[in-house]
Scaffold this motif. Structure first.
Motif, mmCIF file in Angstrom:
data_model
loop_
_atom_site.group_PDB
_atom_site.id
_atom_site.type_symbol
_atom_site.label_atom_id
_atom_site.label_comp_id
_atom_site.label_asym_id
_atom_site.label_seq_id
_atom_site.Cartn_x
_atom_site.Cartn_y
_atom_site.Cartn_z
ATOM 1 N N HIS A 165 4.960 4.498 13.380
ATOM 2 C CA HIS A 165 5.417 5.497 12.408
ATOM 3 C C HIS A 165 6.663 6.217 12.910
ATOM 4 O O HIS A 165 7.655 6.375 12.190
ATOM 5 C CB HIS A 165 4.314 6.524 12.146
ATOM 6 N N ILE A 166 6.596 6.668 14.142
ATOM 7 C CA ILE A 166 7.718 7.417 14.710
ATOM 8 C C ILE A 166 8.950 6.537 14.836
ATOM 9 O O ILE A 166 10.096 7.008 14.697
ATOM 10 C CB ILE A 166 7.305 8.028 16.065
ATOM 11 N N ALA A 167 8.734 5.253 15.048
ATOM 12 C CA ALA A 167 9.867 4.324 15.109
ATOM 13 C C ALA A 167 10.519 4.138 13.741
ATOM 14 O O ALA A 167 11.573 3.518 13.626
ATOM 15 C CB ALA A 167 9.418 2.977 15.663
ATOM 16 N N GLY A 168 9.888 4.681 12.683
ATOM 17 C CA GLY A 168 10.475 4.627 11.348
ATOM 18 C C GLY A 168 9.775 3.680 10.400
ATOM 19 O O GLY A 168 10.282 3.416 9.313
ATOM 20 N N PHE A 169 8.592 3.200 10.804
ATOM 21 C CA PHE A 169 7.893 2.217 9.981
ATOM 22 C C PHE A 169 6.565 2.788 9.488
ATOM 23 O O PHE A 169 5.591 2.833 10.235
ATOM 24 C CB PHE A 169 7.658 0.934 10.779
ATOM 25 N N ALA A 170 6.559 3.215 8.238
ATOM 26 C CA ALA A 170 5.347 3.776 7.627
ATOM 27 C C ALA A 170 5.001 3.040 6.339
ATOM 28 O O ALA A 170 4.331 3.573 5.463
ATOM 29 C CB ALA A 170 5.514 5.268 7.368
ATOM 30 N N GLY A 171 5.485 1.800 6.215
ATOM 31 C CA GLY A 171 5.122 0.962 5.090
ATOM 32 C C GLY A 171 6.146 0.876 3.975
ATOM 33 O O GLY A 171 5.890 0.243 2.944
ATOM 34 N N SER A 172 7.301 1.475 4.140
ATOM 35 C CA SER A 172 8.310 1.465 3.077
ATOM 36 C C SER A 172 8.697 0.042 2.696
ATOM 37 O O SER A 172 8.963 -0.798 3.551
ATOM 38 C CB SER A 172 9.565 2.213 3.536
ATOM 39 N N GLY A 173 8.713 -0.207 1.377
ATOM 40 C CA GLY A 173 9.111 -1.514 0.877
ATOM 41 C C GLY A 173 8.023 -2.561 0.904
ATOM 42 O O GLY A 173 8.227 -3.673 0.424
ATOM 43 N N ILE A 174 6.853 -2.231 1.439
ATOM 44 C CA ILE A 174 5.728 -3.170 1.500
ATOM 45 C C ILE A 174 4.737 -2.797 0.403
ATOM 46 O O ILE A 174 4.407 -1.626 0.214
ATOM 47 C CB ILE A 174 5.038 -3.130 2.871
ATOM 48 N N SER A 175 4.247 -3.795 -0.320
ATOM 49 C CA SER A 175 3.342 -3.543 -1.440
ATOM 50 C C SER A 175 1.927 -3.985 -1.087
ATOM 51 O O SER A 175 1.721 -5.069 -0.534
ATOM 52 C CB SER A 175 3.833 -4.262 -2.691
ATOM 53 N N ILE A 176 0.965 -3.117 -1.428
ATOM 54 C CA ILE A 176 -0.440 -3.346 -1.106
ATOM 55 C C ILE A 176 -1.263 -3.290 -2.378
ATOM 56 O O ILE A 176 -1.220 -2.294 -3.109
ATOM 57 C CB ILE A 176 -0.970 -2.292 -0.119
ATOM 58 N N ALA A 177 -2.018 -4.327 -2.650
ATOM 59 C CA ALA A 177 -2.979 -4.305 -3.746
ATOM 60 C C ALA A 177 -4.335 -3.919 -3.183
ATOM 61 O O ALA A 177 -4.857 -4.585 -2.285
ATOM 62 C CB ALA A 177 -3.060 -5.668 -4.424
ATOM 63 N N VAL A 178 -4.891 -2.823 -3.686
ATOM 64 C CA VAL A 178 -6.243 -2.419 -3.316
ATOM 65 C C VAL A 178 -7.156 -2.885 -4.446
ATOM 66 O O VAL A 178 -7.050 -2.401 -5.575
ATOM 67 C CB VAL A 178 -6.349 -0.898 -3.113
ATOM 68 N N ILE A 179 -8.021 -3.842 -4.145
ATOM 69 C CA ILE A 179 -8.943 -4.399 -5.144
ATOM 70 C C ILE A 179 -10.330 -3.880 -4.810
ATOM 71 O O ILE A 179 -10.890 -4.213 -3.768
ATOM 72 C CB ILE A 179 -8.906 -5.936 -5.152
ATOM 73 N N ASP A 180 -10.879 -3.048 -5.704
ATOM 74 C CA ASP A 180 -12.084 -2.312 -5.342
ATOM 75 C C ASP A 180 -12.829 -1.877 -6.596
ATOM 76 O O ASP A 180 -12.795 -2.572 -7.614
ATOM 77 C CB ASP A 180 -11.701 -1.118 -4.460
ATOM 78 N N ILE A 281 -3.257 -7.669 0.371
ATOM 79 C CA ILE A 281 -4.443 -7.302 -0.395
ATOM 80 C C ILE A 281 -5.438 -6.685 0.566
ATOM 81 O O ILE A 281 -5.721 -7.238 1.632
ATOM 82 C CB ILE A 281 -5.080 -8.513 -1.096
ATOM 83 N N SER A 282 -5.983 -5.529 0.191
ATOM 84 C CA SER A 282 -7.042 -4.875 0.972
ATOM 85 C C SER A 282 -8.281 -4.772 0.094
ATOM 86 O O SER A 282 -8.235 -4.185 -0.991
ATOM 87 C CB SER A 282 -6.601 -3.479 1.424
ATOM 88 N N THR A 283 -9.383 -5.343 0.556
ATOM 89 C CA THR A 283 -10.622 -5.342 -0.217
ATOM 90 C C THR A 283 -11.803 -4.997 0.677
ATOM 91 O O THR A 283 -11.998 -5.609 1.727
ATOM 92 C CB THR A 283 -10.862 -6.710 -0.878
ATOM 93 N N SER A 284 -12.594 -4.042 0.229
ATOM 94 C CA SER A 284 -13.791 -3.634 0.954
ATOM 95 C C SER A 284 -15.023 -3.903 0.101
ATOM 96 O O SER A 284 -15.828 -3.014 -0.173
ATOM 97 C CB SER A 284 -13.700 -2.148 1.328
#
Length: 535
Positions: A165-180, A281-284
């Protein structure tokens, strides 16, 4: 009278169920696939095509739409069709044995496969509930991520994500599908205000009810909590694992029943995620038993190729989507093992650990029944903090370990924008996890270590600067040796807050409290984030 009426209604439903069964009708071909190949944008977004191009994944017949005439033909035979899959190339219907025979004889039908695994029902060894019922509810780069993590600090640090995160990477430009399940209060709660105001919710759909509303407060909150672990933000109280990512929210789980159709809802959601070009994709969720025991699976079926949902999850991973699936919460039950689709070989299955790094007792065991190592890795799943509605809470389950890990993957993927192999990323994450090369059956290769993997992949590519910080521990001053001219230095405290900035190679730290700090050092286009201790 109401009780009697309910019993009679239930008895009638069971009689009807005994006469029909859910089947999947596989079609032979896709006659109009040439039209798709000549114009892929008719079915897939440019973002989806770009992902395939970057990863070297060719379009196949699976990507082409299902033939509408075939669906119409099935309907003309008297069947109701509400769910279908272009990847599997077919539709789901309820049919009697005689009707199955008629379906099999159609010229355009390849074969018919029943969802039934136990025709006579059979004795059930253990009731397997949905993961949610076990969860305890109580460049694209952004220049600075000055977060006050609050309650989420420990789970972020355990997977070594704060440095990323501190290095500047907190997920910008990345897409996540939460299927729940569903996402109540995500459209109103202050815990999700940040992703709303930054327009980071890109698409929503309820595949159970076939409409776009995923926010109804009548829906189970499990999906919203999982989203909160990734994208929630409450200043000073909670920061998700990828708060700058984009989100696609899809409901596939019917909280009122456990039916095999839910597997198709998930596949439909995954196909939509692919159309939209999502990265993760993140699925629980997981499936082994259903309200109608004819559809129940056994551990032998957890081979990654038998259940419909695992077949769909495997295809999703082959399309270049990084699919993360919760291992399950059956470690202390007679079932004991992972469930579907966590058994699919191509998905990245996540087990749960405690704050000390021990396996959570409830975390399901691998491997899959074909011997593939599962889970792949682990993250905090015992007393994991989440953001929900207007506050944060904590709960336990592989349900919560999985979105925590998914957010880390998003940050990691952002740090490597030219990645050409998702499988190589998975392998590097396994190799840098805490138990490698000696996995066990509850953690797989162990607790993920995202910044370590980032370091190993970037140390030789000209982006990460080599530095020496001394003395360390230090009392009054630290020296920074890089061999290059330093352009900026930032020091962050244990909560992730920026507390000092400079551009010198010798820093006065006498005013800092004792403890551990992160220091971000830039020299030209290179940088690194290191740790030092104030004595």
């Amino acid at each position: 009278m109401r009780k009697i009426f309910t019993i009679l209604t239930l008895s009638f439903s069971l009689i009807v169920a005994a006469q029909t069964e859910l089947v999947f009708v596989f079609f032979k071909d896709k006659p109009n696939k040439a039209a798709f190949f000549s114009n892929p944008l008719s079915e897939l977004t440019q973002k989806s095509l770009d992902r395939r191009t970057r990863l070297g994944i060719a379009l196949t017949d699976q990507d082409a739409p299902i033939e509408p005439a075939y669906i119409s033909n099935i309907q003309n035979l008297g069947f109701t069709v509400t769910d279908y899959s272009k990847w599997l190339n077919g539709v789901a219907v309820n049919a009697t044995p005689a009707q199955i025979q008629i379906l099999s004889q159609q010229s355009y039908v390849d074969h018919v496969e029943s969802f039934v695994r136990n025709p006579n029902g059979g004795k059930r060894a253990q009731k397997i509930e949905k993961f949610k019922e076990f969860d305890e509810e109580f460049s694209n780069r952004e220049p600075m991520n000055d977060f006050n993590y609050g309650n989420s600090l420990a789970q972020i640090e355990q997977i070594n994500l704060r440095q990323l995160h501190i290095a500047g990477f907190a997920g910008s430009g990345i897409s996540i599908a939460v299927i729940d399940t569903g996402f109540p209060y995500v459209d109103t709660g202050s815990a999700f205000r940040r992703i709303r105001t930054k327009s980071r919710i890109k698409d929503t759909y309820n595949f159970v009810s076939k409409h776009t509303d995923v926010y109804s407060t009548s829906l189970n909150s499990h999906g919203a909590m999982c989203l909160g672990i990734i994208g929630g933000y409450i200043d000073g109280t909670f920061v998700g694992s990828a708060p700058n990512a984009d989100f696609y929210l899809y409901a596939s789980e019917n909280d009122d029943v456990e039916i095999p159709e839910e597997q198709l809802y998930w596949i439909e959601a995954a196909e939509q995620a692919d159309r939209k070009g999502v990265d993760i994709i993140s699925t629980s969720l997981g499936y082994t038993e259903f309200d109608d025991s004819r559809y129940d699976y056994t551990y032998a079926d957890m081979n990654g190729a038998t259940t419909f949902i695992s077949r769909g999850a495997q295809i999703a991973s082959e399309k270049g989507i990084f699919v993360l699936i919760a291992a399950g919460n059956e470690g202390q039950s007679s079932w004991h093992y992972i469930s579907a689709p966590a058994d699919a070989p191509g998905v990245f299955t996540i087990g749960a650990v405690t704050s000390s790094g021990a396996s959570s007792g409830f975390s399901s065991y691998g491997p899959n029944s074909a011997g593939v190592i599962k889970p792949d890795a682990a993250a905090r799943g015992t007393n994991t903090y989440y953001a929900y509605n207007n506050s944060s809470g904590y709960g336990s389950g592989t349900s919560f370990a999985t979105p925590l890990a998914a957010g880390g993957v998003a940050c990691f993927m952002q740090s490597l924008p030219n990645t050409t192999s998702i499988n190589q990323l998975k392998q590097k994450l396994r190799q840098d996890a805490s138990l490698y090369p000696n996995p066990n059956n509850q953690q797989g290769y162990g607790i993920l270590n995202f910044y370590k993997t980032y370091q190993t992949l970037t140390v030789n590519d000209g982006r990460r600067i080599r530095v020496k910080i001394y003395p360390n521990p230090a009392k009054d001053f630290i020296n920074i040796s890089t061999g290059q001219r330093i352009t900026s230095v930032e020091i962050y405290d244990f909560l992730g807050r920026l507390i000092k900035s400079d551009s010198e190679s010798k820093l006065n730290i006498s005013d800092l409290a004792k403890g551990s700090y992160l220091i971000k050092i830039k020299a030209g286009n290179q940088e690194t984030v290191e740790q030092f201790i104030k004595d």
